[in-house]
Scaffold this motif. Sequence first.
Motif, PDB file in Angstrom:
ATOM      1  N   ASN A  78      58.256  -5.723  32.370  1.00 34.37           N
ATOM      2  CA  ASN A  78      57.849  -4.516  31.638  1.00 34.37           C
ATOM      3  C   ASN A  78      56.712  -3.794  32.346  1.00 34.37           C
ATOM      4  O   ASN A  78      56.686  -2.556  32.398  1.00 34.37           O
ATOM      5  N   GLY A  79      55.796  -4.573  32.901  1.00 34.54           N
ATOM      6  CA  GLY A  79      54.700  -3.971  33.657  1.00 34.54           C
ATOM      7  C   GLY A  79      55.188  -3.297  34.912  1.00 34.54           C
ATOM      8  O   GLY A  79      54.710  -2.206  35.280  1.00 34.54           O
ATOM      9  N   LEU A  80      56.147  -3.914  35.595  1.00 40.31           N
ATOM     10  CA  LEU A  80      56.717  -3.305  36.801  1.00 40.31           C
ATOM     11  C   LEU A  80      57.440  -2.001  36.463  1.00 40.31           C
ATOM     12  O   LEU A  80      57.356  -1.028  37.217  1.00 40.31           O
ATOM     13  N   VAL A  81      58.117  -1.977  35.341  1.00 41.22           N
ATOM     14  CA  VAL A  81      58.811  -0.753  34.909  1.00 41.22           C
ATOM     15  C   VAL A  81      57.801   0.370  34.666  1.00 41.22           C
ATOM     16  O   VAL A  81      58.022   1.525  35.059  1.00 41.22           O
ATOM     17  N   ASP A  82      56.673   0.042  34.057  1.00 38.66           N
ATOM     18  CA  ASP A  82      55.631   1.041  33.817  1.00 38.66           C
ATOM     19  C   ASP A  82      55.121   1.629  35.132  1.00 38.66           C
ATOM     20  O   ASP A  82      54.863   2.838  35.230  1.00 38.66           O
ATOM     21  N   VAL A  83      54.963   0.775  36.140  1.00 35.95           N
ATOM     22  CA  VAL A  83      54.505   1.247  37.447  1.00 35.95           C
ATOM     23  C   VAL A  83      55.567   2.139  38.092  1.00 35.95           C
ATOM     24  O   VAL A  83      55.247   3.195  38.665  1.00 35.95           O
ATOM     25  N   ARG A  84      56.819   1.743  37.995  1.00 32.91           N
ATOM     26  CA  ARG A  84      57.896   2.533  38.606  1.00 32.91           C
ATOM     27  C   ARG A  84      57.951   3.950  38.058  1.00 32.91           C
ATOM     28  O   ARG A  84      58.342   4.881  38.763  1.00 32.91           O
ATOM     29  N   ARG A  85      57.547   4.120  36.804  1.00 31.28           N
ATOM     30  CA  ARG A  85      57.581   5.454  36.196  1.00 31.28           C
ATOM     31  C   ARG A  85      56.574   6.403  36.833  1.00 31.28           C
ATOM     32  O   ARG A  85      56.655   7.616  36.636  1.00 31.28           O
ATOM     33  N   GLN A  86      55.625   5.866  37.575  1.00 29.05           N
ATOM     34  CA  GLN A  86      54.616   6.698  38.246  1.00 29.05           C
ATOM     35  C   GLN A  86      54.963   6.967  39.706  1.00 29.05           C
ATOM     36  O   GLN A  86      54.166   7.546  40.435  1.00 29.05           O
ATOM     37  N   ILE A  87      56.159   6.530  40.122  1.00 29.34           N
ATOM     38  CA  ILE A  87      56.565   6.634  41.519  1.00 29.34           C
ATOM     39  C   ILE A  87      57.788   7.530  41.647  1.00 29.34           C
ATOM     40  O   ILE A  87      58.696   7.484  40.810  1.00 29.34           O
ATOM     41  N   GLY A  88      57.815   8.347  42.703  1.00 26.72           N
ATOM     42  CA  GLY A  88      59.004   9.106  43.047  1.00 26.72           C
ATOM     43  C   GLY A  88      59.695   8.438  44.227  1.00 26.72           C
ATOM     44  O   GLY A  88      59.065   8.209  45.256  1.00 26.72           O
ATOM     45  N   TYR A  89      60.967   8.099  44.070  1.00 30.87           N
ATOM     46  CA  TYR A  89      61.727   7.402  45.107  1.00 30.87           C
ATOM     47  C   TYR A  89      62.729   8.363  45.756  1.00 30.87           C
ATOM     48  O   TYR A  89      63.464   9.068  45.072  1.00 30.87           O
ATOM     49  N   ILE A  90      62.770   8.330  47.097  1.00 27.91           N
ATOM     50  CA  ILE A  90      63.750   9.118  47.846  1.00 27.91           C
ATOM     51  C   ILE A  90      64.366   8.191  48.896  1.00 27.91           C
ATOM     52  O   ILE A  90      63.648   7.601  49.705  1.00 27.91           O
ATOM     53  N   PHE A  91      65.689   8.082  48.881  1.00 31.73           N
ATOM     54  CA  PHE A  91      66.356   7.181  49.806  1.00 31.73           C
ATOM     55  C   PHE A  91      67.374   7.935  50.654  1.00 31.73           C
ATOM     56  O   PHE A  91      67.684   9.092  50.391  1.00 31.73           O
TER      57      PHE A  91
END
Length: 232
Positions: A78-91
């Motif tokens: 759950n904590g990792l999910v919260d962090v991911r919400r603050q990141i923009g991913y481009i692949f």
Amino acid sequence: MKPIISVKNLNHYYGKGNLKKQVLFDINLDIYPGEIVIMTGHSGSGKTTLLSLIGALRSVQDGNLVNCGRELQDTNENGLVDVRRQIGYIFQAHNLLPFLTARQNVQMSIELLDDVLTSEAEERSARMLHKVGLGDHLDYFPQSLSGGQKQRVAIARALVSNPKLILADEPTASLDSATGRKIVNLLQNLTKEQNSAFLLVTHDNRILDIADRIINMDDGRLAKDNQLKTIT
């Protein structure tokens, strides 16, 4: 200025028992707001593994990794999910949903946030697509877009929520030289505009000039850190 990303003495392993293999060795790295860092290195050197750890897509095993003020060591899912919400991913693969329009694909990332009305999400998505030069393609489906246009939608999706951190893995690998240059120039301008930290993994030597720093991964170790501009 506090770093967005702070990595201290980070190690990582694959496998268990006799098959356990160390793939990252004593990684130390800070990335600051408004800074563009490019990571280079041969295939299999550990670049993508480090990127996935920084992006909270893998759990930290050994060492310390602070992302947007949160220590990821021993952080639950759950904590990792919260962090991911603050990141923009481009692949490299744009990963657009084929049954959604350009605006709907971008809008999805905002709707993951709390307290954002649908009307606001629609407006912000349209505004970001205008910024990436697709203001007249809001209602186009991915099948009707070129490779460069699809990547622009992916960029809009990554940046529309004003992330503190942007992570990109080979975003120009499938694009021709001219389109790739337009894409990275766009990323450079929007990163600076939003004062986000930007970590980009690439083999494309043609785009190294956008970096504030270039770091090189060599067999799981950060071998070189070139300061191109001063971040204050």
